[in-house]
Design a protein around this motif. Structure first.
Motif, PDB file in Angstrom:
ATOM      1  N   ALA B 104       0.688  -1.457  -0.077  1.00  0.00           N
ATOM      2  CA  ALA B 104      -0.073   0.199  -0.037  1.00  0.00           C
ATOM      3  C   ALA B 104       0.586   1.167  -0.226  1.00  0.00           C
ATOM      4  O   ALA B 104       0.813   1.895  -0.498  1.00  0.00           O
ATOM      5  CB  ALA B 104      -0.946  -0.210   1.175  1.00  0.00           C
ATOM      6  N   ARG B 105       1.837   0.881   0.991  1.00  0.00           N
ATOM      7  CA  ARG B 105       2.323   2.249   1.254  1.00  0.00           C
ATOM      8  C   ARG B 105       3.625   2.670   0.164  1.00  0.00           C
ATOM      9  O   ARG B 105       3.242   3.473  -0.632  1.00  0.00           O
ATOM     10  CB  ARG B 105       3.253   2.576   2.260  1.00  0.00           C
ATOM     11  CG  ARG B 105       4.471   3.577   2.357  1.00  0.00           C
ATOM     12  CD  ARG B 105       5.600   3.970   3.657  1.00  0.00           C
ATOM     13  NE  ARG B 105       5.948   4.987   4.337  1.00  0.00           N
ATOM     14  CZ  ARG B 105       6.446   5.441   4.607  1.00  0.00           C
ATOM     15  NH1 ARG B 105       7.010   4.757   6.439  1.00  0.00           N
ATOM     16  NH2 ARG B 105       7.490   6.414   5.409  1.00  0.00           N
ATOM     17  N   GLY B 108       0.999   3.514  -3.466  1.00  0.00           N
ATOM     18  CA  GLY B 108      -0.318   4.132  -3.109  1.00  0.00           C
ATOM     19  C   GLY B 108      -1.390   4.098  -3.887  1.00  0.00           C
ATOM     20  O   GLY B 108      -2.334   4.564  -3.291  1.00  0.00           O
ATOM     21  N   ALA B 109      -1.703   2.463  -3.955  1.00  0.00           N
ATOM     22  CA  ALA B 109      -3.023   2.099  -4.278  1.00  0.00           C
ATOM     23  C   ALA B 109      -3.470   1.544  -3.251  1.00  0.00           C
ATOM     24  O   ALA B 109      -2.740   0.980  -2.235  1.00  0.00           O
ATOM     25  CB  ALA B 109      -2.710   1.007  -5.391  1.00  0.00           C
TER      26      ALA B 109
ATOM     27  N   ARG C 105       5.711  13.904  -2.704  1.00  0.00           N
ATOM     28  CA  ARG C 105       4.983  13.472  -2.404  1.00  0.00           C
ATOM     29  C   ARG C 105       3.984  12.487  -2.754  1.00  0.00           C
ATOM     30  O   ARG C 105       3.680  11.571  -2.619  1.00  0.00           O
ATOM     31  CB  ARG C 105       4.391  13.941  -1.068  1.00  0.00           C
ATOM     32  CG  ARG C 105       3.197  13.406  -0.474  1.00  0.00           C
ATOM     33  CD  ARG C 105       2.873  13.722   0.991  1.00  0.00           C
ATOM     34  NE  ARG C 105       2.383  12.775   1.956  1.00  0.00           N
ATOM     35  CZ  ARG C 105       1.636  12.821   3.102  1.00  0.00           C
ATOM     36  NH1 ARG C 105       1.406  13.994   3.623  1.00  0.00           N
ATOM     37  NH2 ARG C 105       0.956  12.308   3.884  1.00  0.00           N
ATOM     38  N   PHE C 106       2.837  13.556  -3.431  1.00  0.00           N
ATOM     39  CA  PHE C 106       2.008  12.550  -4.411  1.00  0.00           C
ATOM     40  C   PHE C 106       2.812  12.083  -5.875  1.00  0.00           C
ATOM     41  O   PHE C 106       1.905  10.746  -5.335  1.00  0.00           O
ATOM     42  CB  PHE C 106       0.855  13.483  -5.424  1.00  0.00           C
ATOM     43  CG  PHE C 106      -0.320  13.484  -5.980  1.00  0.00           C
ATOM     44  CD1 PHE C 106      -1.029  12.959  -4.219  1.00  0.00           C
ATOM     45  CD2 PHE C 106      -0.776  13.441  -6.916  1.00  0.00           C
ATOM     46  CE1 PHE C 106      -2.112  12.036  -4.888  1.00  0.00           C
ATOM     47  CE2 PHE C 106      -1.463  12.282  -7.289  1.00  0.00           C
ATOM     48  CZ  PHE C 106      -2.528  12.017  -6.528  1.00  0.00           C
ATOM     49  N   GLN C 237      -7.704  11.157  -7.943  1.00  0.00           N
ATOM     50  CA  GLN C 237      -7.020  11.272  -6.541  1.00  0.00           C
ATOM     51  C   GLN C 237      -6.265  12.350  -5.866  1.00  0.00           C
ATOM     52  O   GLN C 237      -5.853  11.567  -4.742  1.00  0.00           O
ATOM     53  CB  GLN C 237      -6.259  10.124  -6.844  1.00  0.00           C
ATOM     54  CG  GLN C 237      -5.484   8.738  -6.070  1.00  0.00           C
ATOM     55  CD  GLN C 237      -5.019   7.846  -6.283  1.00  0.00           C
ATOM     56  OE1 GLN C 237      -4.269   7.751  -7.605  1.00  0.00           O
ATOM     57  NE2 GLN C 237      -5.107   6.733  -5.254  1.00  0.00           N
TER      58      GLN C 237
ATOM     59  N   ALA D 104      -5.561   6.040   0.618  1.00  0.00           N
ATOM     60  CA  ALA D 104      -4.543   5.958   0.576  1.00  0.00           C
ATOM     61  C   ALA D 104      -3.168   6.115   0.107  1.00  0.00           C
ATOM     62  O   ALA D 104      -2.527   5.696   0.467  1.00  0.00           O
ATOM     63  CB  ALA D 104      -5.100   4.608  -0.099  1.00  0.00           C
ATOM     64  N   ARG D 105      -2.847   6.370  -1.298  1.00  0.00           N
ATOM     65  CA  ARG D 105      -2.449   7.108  -2.425  1.00  0.00           C
ATOM     66  C   ARG D 105      -1.243   7.763  -0.616  1.00  0.00           C
ATOM     67  O   ARG D 105      -0.171   8.552  -0.829  1.00  0.00           O
ATOM     68  CB  ARG D 105      -2.927   7.471  -3.439  1.00  0.00           C
ATOM     69  CG  ARG D 105      -1.470   8.250  -4.140  1.00  0.00           C
ATOM     70  CD  ARG D 105      -1.461   8.517  -5.923  1.00  0.00           C
ATOM     71  NE  ARG D 105      -0.450   8.447  -6.415  1.00  0.00           N
ATOM     72  CZ  ARG D 105      -0.438   9.477  -7.813  1.00  0.00           C
ATOM     73  NH1 ARG D 105      -1.542   8.734  -7.988  1.00  0.00           N
ATOM     74  NH2 ARG D 105       0.590   9.996  -7.654  1.00  0.00           N
ATOM     75  N   PHE D 106      -2.453   9.322  -0.517  1.00  0.00           N
ATOM     76  CA  PHE D 106      -1.602  10.447   0.048  1.00  0.00           C
ATOM     77  C   PHE D 106      -1.251  10.377   1.395  1.00  0.00           C
ATOM     78  O   PHE D 106       0.050  10.551   1.362  1.00  0.00           O
ATOM     79  CB  PHE D 106      -2.495  11.188   0.421  1.00  0.00           C
ATOM     80  CG  PHE D 106      -1.950  12.782   0.777  1.00  0.00           C
ATOM     81  CD1 PHE D 106      -1.277  13.773  -0.716  1.00  0.00           C
ATOM     82  CD2 PHE D 106      -2.003  13.267   2.015  1.00  0.00           C
ATOM     83  CE1 PHE D 106      -0.429  14.973   0.312  1.00  0.00           C
ATOM     84  CE2 PHE D 106      -1.167  14.769   2.256  1.00  0.00           C
ATOM     85  CZ  PHE D 106      -0.032  15.089   1.284  1.00  0.00           C
ATOM     86  N   THR D 107      -1.723   9.104   2.318  1.00  0.00           N
ATOM     87  CA  THR D 107      -1.100   8.833   3.474  1.00  0.00           C
ATOM     88  C   THR D 107      -0.309   7.791   3.248  1.00  0.00           C
ATOM     89  O   THR D 107       0.634   7.934   4.489  1.00  0.00           O
ATOM     90  CB  THR D 107      -2.190   8.537   4.293  1.00  0.00           C
ATOM     91  OG1 THR D 107      -2.822   7.354   3.351  1.00  0.00           O
ATOM     92  CG2 THR D 107      -3.106   9.523   4.331  1.00  0.00           C
ATOM     93  N   GLY D 108       0.113   6.825   2.435  1.00  0.00           N
ATOM     94  CA  GLY D 108       0.606   5.590   1.920  1.00  0.00           C
ATOM     95  C   GLY D 108       0.218   4.578   3.188  1.00  0.00           C
ATOM     96  O   GLY D 108       0.823   3.680   2.987  1.00  0.00           O
TER      97      GLY D 108
END
Lengths: 353, 353, 353, 353
Positions: B104-105, B108-109, C105-106, C237, D104-108
């Motif tokens: 996940a990290r 990013g998916a 980051r993104f 997203q 999910a993407r932004f936080t990981g």
């Protein structure tokens, strides 16, 4: 015009990770292959290695063994960084140039390259970025990352390290040290490790052994243990938690025993000096530094000589525009390797000056 | 009330990664420690291992050796995923439960857990998520990830694999297989690897050897080589590119030689069957499956017996609410280990029924 | 010693986003508030705005309206970037300095700042990074990002833009243009937008209107529509898909109508020239450029005068070490604002020379 | 067989974001367009809106205005999450289904969907994940995220909210509330906002006004201000810091004045009840809930009637397998809209039963 070249050396001057591993490491791996052991570092070898590292650092450090150098840098940095923060480092840093953006991707943080000075970061170069502190529009500097010995084969003196750390701490930043070649630095400066990193104020570091005789396994060391609180999760999430961890710990133990890690590094450094001695007077060769500080010799050679020399015995060019090449020695380099290599350099360069 | 327990077994039933390594692996590591070699996989051992893997898969696969299983899963998934996409998998999957969120990290998916059926994913369970395709508000399903053998010690039949792959492909998704225990599956189903993964339509997989006798090193295999175009960058950025790569390749070669990887797996599977046979009739013990499919025995035991048994010979409880525990065997489990362990189970459980 | 200051101007010289919005924008918002409309951009206003933008660019562009400038930069860059790639840009770029690391980051990618030359990127400065191409250890340059007009109030000529684009394309990179102030550039160079961005080879850009009279809403424009294939998912997203999208489209339409966007920009630029004219001869004030190219005046003033002047009428200092300050004009700046401000500068500076 | 349909309603039942904006909002935007103002929220309107929100919540909250709902959820979650942590939420949550994976993407971090119960999360459903706490292999649960009113048009009672919060806090987790439709919940339960969120223990929330009459702008509210320490950086990095922020604050002020936000929500809720009343007895139509709790009516209608009805007056189907559709009302729905729509439903369904 065809030069008759001596046979190339058995060893390689391309990089210290072209070497194999110290015999003691192989023995330790075999010895560790006894019966079952808890996986993921909950084993006696890991416990002993952690104790050995605490003794070595002379401090209640937290040590987390990882697979490799890029991974260890990522784990260390990600443990102390938030994504809206920045790492200030040199534009020659491994984390900038040679990790395919691994720390940037895993942390989401900004990695800020700053023009280096002989491979080193000068404290005053941090100033423009420290003005960013407290303003939401700018990435917030949180970590200074330095490399010892540097990617250019140079060394921070203890005073230089202390100055960087003092400045970083004064502004609330922590100092990360990429110690992929810390052994060569300790050997060269002839200062105990605690004086070099604990007493100067380094907060966390990668303690590398792979380039110094190990097969694999690099350790993240938190000199301020409170910084390590979240490190275990970061290591696992970074894919850097070894399952059969005892085999990394066994290597650490083998290399720390009787200072094998330092003996290996001293030898590598000595071989670089021998190579410098043997090539300094070759017409057409100009050493960047007459006395290499650690285990790398940077030399400008005639442009036309580079490809033939590489074809004979591989090494990396560093900057083709200035015809600069890098020759690295390792714990396994022999006098004979150096002498053959220097003879080859002399012969090939003579054809191209 | 104090039961006199037999001495615990020398081997462990906690996990197949508590085992050491096959002697042939140690020999191969020593043999590979000869002279210098190009780092980062540009060495003859790696070339030979790649060829051996192509022969094994019977296909022009692309194989990238990584450090560990979590890392190999991350590299495989990240190579075929965009951050706005989703992986459909079971709620028991290693990538969901046991990797601290690594995929996940790093990607990013969205990792979408779906209720499992005996540890497996049923094709029809994909349907609700396939309705998401083409709508910008929803994560876009792009990968189906399955594990063979599964985290619950079960197996997909070849028909089941083919059905999952057919459905995935029909909707434009690729199929990833976590093969941390693929050896046990191949041994159990007695089907050649190409029939199991190439002919069913698996697109990429982790080919795991660590739990099967290796020290470290898991390989990402792209059965459709065109998917691997960006894989080298992903591997490096994920911190999964080994520097002294020859030592992983040497292990792969040792385990593929004369089918050692399958012999190891067959042995582990046989030991699980022996353990099931030896404990099936213990009053108070109820096996989840009378005939374990691979190298794990799941058993419900009296709740009060779990801690004493673990104290005697460590293993993991799986679900304390149903008193379910997991006993795993490995290539190094011996008949004597099984017999001692079964005797201990019988003795301790007798005290607590 | 106490200087009697004129009343401060009603308008502000701090930034062009201190201004409100054009009256036509407010009217358009009110007019768009009629009945229901499909959300998320599937409405007639958005369709019309897309058509108007295609006409403006003279090309079959894809346009995605976003909330703000940082978001629009992120959406554009993330659409064309993989995490193991790098963006080459200046060290003064908004994406480096002023977005708190949002693109880093993104995207997970490496944002590489390169020393600027009057706020601009020179093609030859890309060379060292182009050597990274194809080597898995290095982030892979994939995007060149430039700003027009630049963060330092300078302009790329059309030839300069074409040269950057040609070099980028030759090496397989795409060119992103941060056009937060593209209106000021088009007005200043007096070249039609298609000639400036379509004919020079720009691949994608942020088309900004907020600093030019809009309330909110910045558009990502893909001049090569095939690059936009995944853009809708990226925008959603990134949290940049407006729900009541018609209200952004209505602003775009209002500003494009009768070239209001250019009239606003021309006025802002003219006000900057008026301010330069009015302050150039103030003793102690030294303009960075006698003729401001767009709507910013950079001036060195006596250090002691900065705080009193800011207290009287706020503006940002740019570099305190060189006593450099920035005065910005906008579509709403009036002649009277300029004259009052210049009088204040003259009066305060006179006290401190 | 061709049914003669009444003219479709002027309003839409597709979604509450198909509506325009309250007239008071437009007036406030015009009124705020006076002179210059500090950008990025450092303006008097924002200060007043913050004060108004503190009064509304009856607590020293920290409020950060953002662009939209997805962005506000991302900013809130990212402020309190580390990447190795997990958010526990329902499988119907907007953050799971409708934000294209933005959090999910932004936080990981891991977003863990849990089977919902009438759109709600039951405290006991958290249990299996709480066992993950403290074990480095598992993502670490850190946030429980709930939606009020839910995506299925249901409501948590105050007791249910308190129970979730109590359980979360007991295990060290914080509670996030997605309040995109919090106004409808407050109106429906007829409980003051402080009792609903402050007194039950909610730690942070999205306070949404866009679906309730605003044009744009959703606010992240930290009920425990100490959680907001890093929020400003997160907001900026997430691309959610508005430049001309006064125009969002002006809308907040307009909607809070004289409880317009509640009047709007009450009206929307009443319209849903009216629609339920008007369609409950239509043969072939089966309402999921006879008395809609907020502003959504879920109805099962004959499958064949769905497309014709949508063609006449657009709405979204919710689950085609069970022929479930969703009809939403808003602040702008009129009695006439409802009556016409119900008449159309009656006419079309009559053709298809």
């Amino acid at each position: 015009m065809a030069v008759t070249l001596p046979p190339p050396p058995a060893g390689s001057f391309a990089s210290d990770n072209f070497a194999g591993v110290s015999p003691e490491v192989l023995e330790a791996l075999a010895a560790a292959n006894q019966g079952p052991a808890m996986a993921y570092g909950d084993d006696p070898w890991t416990r002993r290695a952690e104790t050995a590292l605490r003794d070595l650092f002379g401090a209640p450090i937290e040590a987390l063994m990882c697979w490799g150098g890029t991974g260890a840098n990522v784990v260390g940095l990600a443990t102390v960084l938030q994504p809206w923060q920045a790492v200030l480092t040199t534009d020659t840093a491994h984390i900038v140039v040679d990790e395919c953006g691994a720390p940037a991707r895993f942390t989401g943080a900004t990695i800020t390259p700053i023009a280096h000075h002989h491979g080193k970061l000068r404290p005053e170069a941090l100033d423009p970025y420290l003005h960013w502190l407290g303003i939401e529009h700018h990435p917030q500097p949180a970590v200074v990352s330095i490399t010892q010995s540097t990617e250019l084969g140079t060394l921070y003196s203890l005073d230089e390290l202390a100055a960087i750390c003092e400045k970083a701490h004064r502004h609330g930043l922590v100092v990360h040290l990429d110690g992929a070649r810390i052994a060569n630095a300790v050997a060269a400066l002839d200062e105990p490790l605690p004086r070099m990193v604990r007493d100067t104020g380094v907060d966390l570091m990668t303690f590398g052994l792979t380039k110094d005789g190990a097969m694999y396994g690099e350790t993240v060391v938190f000199l301020r243990p409170e910084l390590a609180e979240r490190a275990a999760y970061v290591r696992k999430q970074a894919g850097q938690l070894p399952s059969k961890a005892r085999f990394i710990a066994a290597q650490v133990l083998a290399l720390l025993e009787d200072d094998l890690w330092l003996r290996n590094a001293r030898h590598a450094n000595a071989m670089a000096r021998r190579l410098a001695d043997a090539t300094a007077d070759v017409p057409g060769v100009s050493l960047l530094t007459r006395q290499p500080e650690v285990n790398a010799v940077f030399a400008a050679v005639p442009a036309a000589a580079i490809r033939p020399l590489q074809a004979w015995s591989m090494f990396w060019d560093w900057d083709l525009e200035s015809s600069l090449v890098r020759w690295m020695t390792s714990f396994s380099t022999t006098d004979d390797d150096v002498d053959r290599f220097a003879a080859g350099v002399r012969a090939v360069v003579a054809e191209h000056v």
